[in-house]
Design an enzyme around this catalytic site. Structure first.
Site, PDB file in Angstrom:
ATOM      1  N   GLU A  94     -30.173  74.418  99.359  1.00 41.96           N
ATOM      2  CA  GLU A  94     -30.868  73.247  99.881  1.00 41.96           C
ATOM      3  C   GLU A  94     -30.903  73.177 101.407  1.00 41.96           C
ATOM      4  OE1 GLU A  94     -32.602  71.233  98.179  1.00 41.96           O
ATOM      5  OE2 GLU A  94     -31.991  71.711  96.133  1.00 41.96           O
ATOM      6  N   SER A 364     -60.038  68.838  63.725  1.00 46.17           N
ATOM      7  CA  SER A 364     -61.037  67.867  63.266  1.00 46.17           C
ATOM      8  C   SER A 364     -60.691  66.426  63.612  1.00 46.17           C
ATOM      9  CB  SER A 364     -61.221  67.996  61.750  1.00 46.17           C
ATOM     10  OG  SER A 364     -61.808  69.246  61.427  1.00 46.17           O
TER      11      SER A 364
END
Length: 685
Positions: A94, A364
């Protein structure tokens, strides 16, 4: 010195004076800015290193059903109580210069600004641990210049009033490690079943990689990405001389066992639902310039615990003993409020939400949306099309498409839209798309907030464009709500820690997505999936559920090789169910292919139990008439396949299914026209 040289000399001296003036002014401005910043920081004082309060979730009746951030509140640890491996891994990935800078990494900032200017965005990050802590504690996650300026001001104040160890300790106790775990101790217990002080190098590197993207790098969500990032962090630690190459190799070879199943989650009721609530609350509060991470929120949700229990019981009863996954969501027709949601079979094993996060081909189940567009463009429930085997051409004749029906069979002749929905005929759907045009289908999909493709392909009619169960169920809910717009919501109100109301649900506006008449016609056609009168080369798709129905429902199923859908509604509740495998495995066994229907009918019957049957309200301009299914004409006793069907008054047929009716005088008169003698005709007058 000649005149020209003298003038050049004068201009050069003037230029030097100007440069010196602007340089001094610039330096003074910088000094004044720093002095002003220092005065501001001293006046503002030290920003508190707050510990987020737990936020509470309530059901729609005000009963507590869970909380959030409780883990962070319980597990604040001092820096010397956290594994040094996790500390070093976090710094390595970091902010490697954390202990050297004053809160800002100017080289990274310059690089990020250049990239942002090139891309005309604010996507590039250059945040130090101090800046991240400032954002986590005091700001939102929005990527704006104003937020970045405030982040810098808070970071400066943090560096001014706190030591590096204090800042690092606060960061490690408040950073998000995913799955609601904030802070190293909570995350360590959640992922590994141990305290943060006992983490190994391998576990620490894995954990340190998560905050960059908790939903992406959590080993529970994406195992491969998480461990690839672990390898990167171990390499960074080696490059920065934090560990030796031998330590790195031992860590890479370590067998890490995830023990999140040992964690007793605070979200014991409807955990998938509560994740959706948290995401929705985050957006609501951000729009109000509030930070959900402040905690202390009291969030009243739309959850109906009876519905949630019915959903979980239906799933537990009907799901086969394999890895088949499930999603279920139910919505109130009148309001769009979500009453129950199950995003998978086991939240502890996977928090991935198959209702909101998964995008799958609906098959469908998309057809009611297509037929809504058809009703707006000249079709009626009695529009007949030839549905024999057909090869379609598209892309200016360069490509062909040959759709199949689910059983490989085709009808012998013409079929109505009403029957095509009931048995889910695919030829009818593709022909409908071709007749109304792709743009009409795209436009209505957008109205229903569904995803669509800009590329013309006839397979669109059969649901090849991926959508979420959440969005498609809401589309059906709009049809159920007489065509009025509905936005699904999980939140009724939000109060802050002081008990002040900051958000309250508002009733949906009366905005028509499709007409009330068309929504009713679609509804009536979808009741046909349970009616055997529509059966042809294939049975009506929901006829197997008919014997278990005690209420009136409208629904449509959807089937692909790896997905099963059933979405339907009564006049009060809309429910969608999906079954499939997370990796898209082909569905083959009968238990896999029928579970969705059994889950759906069990849930619908449970939530409607002890309630009177409701009927769908017939709108003005629509009338029900008995129709012969084969011909689409008015039915007589001479026509065996007949059903009550609803049509717009202008579309009601005038002719009967046969010219001869034993009980009709006009039929007999027509018959006697065939004979020349008047005497016989008189016998019947």
């Amino acid at each position: 010195m000649d005149r020209r040289s003298y003038q050049r000399h004068i201009r050069r001296k003037k230029k030097i004076r100007n440069i010196a003036f602007y340089l001094i002014a610039f330096l003074c401005a910088i000094v004044v800015s720093f002095v002003g910043l220092r005065i501001y920081a001293q006046v503002a004082g030290a920003p508190p290193l707050i510990i987020t309060k737990a936020s509470v979730f309530l059901d729609r009746n005000g009963n507590q059903i869970g909380d959030y951030f409780t883990a962070e509140r319980r597990y604040w640890k001092e820096l010397d109580e956290i594994s040094p491996y996790l500390i070093e891994a976090t710094i390595a990935v970091e902010d490697k210069d954390f202990y050297q800078h004053n809160g800002f990494d100017y080289s990274r900032i310059a690089s990020a600004v250049l990239n942002d200017l090139k891309t005309r965005s604010k996507a590039e990050g250059a945040s130090t641990i101090t800046q991240q802590l400032a954002r986590n504690l005091y700001l939102t996650l929005e990527k704006t210049w104003s937020r970045k300026i405030m982040e810098a001001l808070y970071a400066y104040r943090l560096e001014l009033f706190y030591s590096k160890d204090e800042i690092l300790e606060a960061y490690l106790n408040t950073v998000n490690y995913g799955h609601g775990m904030y802070g190293a101790e909570a995350a360590s217990r959640y992922y590994f079943g141990k305290s943060a002080s006992d983490l190994t190098l391998a576990e620490s590197a894995l954990l340190a990689g998560i905050p960059k993207g908790p939903s992406i790098y959590s080993p529970l969500n994406n195992y491969d990405k998480a461990f690839n990032r672990q390898k990167l962090i171990l390499s960074l630690m080696e490059d920065q001389n934090k560990i030796s190459s031998a330590e790195k190799e031992r860590a890479l070879s370590e067998n890490i066992v995830l023990k999140n199943d040992q964690w007793t989650a605070s979200k014991t009721i409807a955990p998938y639902f509560l994740d959706v609530v948290w995401q929705e609350a985050t957006k609501i509060l951000e729009e109000k310039k509030l930070n959900i991470r402040e905690g202390g929120w009291i969030i009243k949700t739309t959850l109906n615990q009876a519905h949630q229990k019915a959903a979980e019981e239906a799933i537990n009863k009907n799901m086969p003993d394999n890895e088949l996954q499930v999603g279920l969501v139910s919505m109130d027709v009148e309001t769009g409020q979500v009453t129950a949601l199950v995003g998978g079979r086991n939240y502890r094993e996977s928090s991935y939400n198959r209702v909101t996060q998964a995008l799958r081909q609906p098959g469908s189940a998309i057809k009611p949306i297509l037929y809504a567009a058809a009703l707006e463009n000249g079709f009626t429930p009695l529009t007949y099309l030839d549905v024999g085997e057909t090869i379609f051409t598209y892309d200016d004749g360069r490509a062909t498409y040959k759709p199949q029906n689910v059983n490989g069979k085709f009808a012998d002749g013409d079929m109505s839209m009403a029957q095509a929905i009931a048995i889910s005929d695919n030829i009818y759907a593709v022909k409908t798309l071709e007749q109304i045009g792709y743009d009409k289908f795209r436009e209505i999909s957008e109205r229903f907030n569904l995803r669509y493709s800009n590329k013309d392909n006839p397979s669109m009619a059969l649901g090849t464009i991926e959508n979420s169960l959440y969005d498609l169920t809401n589309a059906y809910n709009i049809i159920a709500a007489k065509g009025q717009y509905r936005k699904p919501t999980t939140i009724l109100s939000i109060h802050n820690a002081e008990g002040e109301l900051v958000y309250e649900y508002e009733e949906p506006s009366e905005e028509q997505v499709i007409s009330e008449q068309d929504s009713f016609l679609l509804t009536q056609m979808m009741t046909g999936i349970f009616d055997p009168v529509f059966s042809d080369y294939s049975p009506a798709t929901g006829v197997s559920l008919r014997s278990r129905m005690t209420h009136t429902y409208a629904a449509k199923s959807g089937t692909t090789v790896s997905d099963q859908w059933l979405i339907g509604y009564s006049p009060s509740i809309t429910t969608g169910v999906w079954n499939g495998y997370d990796q898209g495995k082909t569905l083959s066994s009968s238990s896999d292919m029928s579970a969705h229907k059994q889950v759906w009918i069990d849930f619908m019957e449970a939530v409607h139990r002890d309630k009177p049957n409701e009927s769908f309200e017939v709108p003005k301009g629509v009338r029900g008439v008995m129709i012969d299914i084969e011909t689409g004409k008015l039915a007589t006793d001479a026509c065996p396949k007949q059903r009550l069907m609803y049509l717009k008054e202008e579309d009601i047929p005038t002719k009967k299914c046969t010219d001869f009716d034993f009980f009709n005088e006009d039929g007999w008169n027509g018959l006697f026209e065939l004979f020349p003698f008047e005497s016989l005709k008189g016998l019947f007058n």
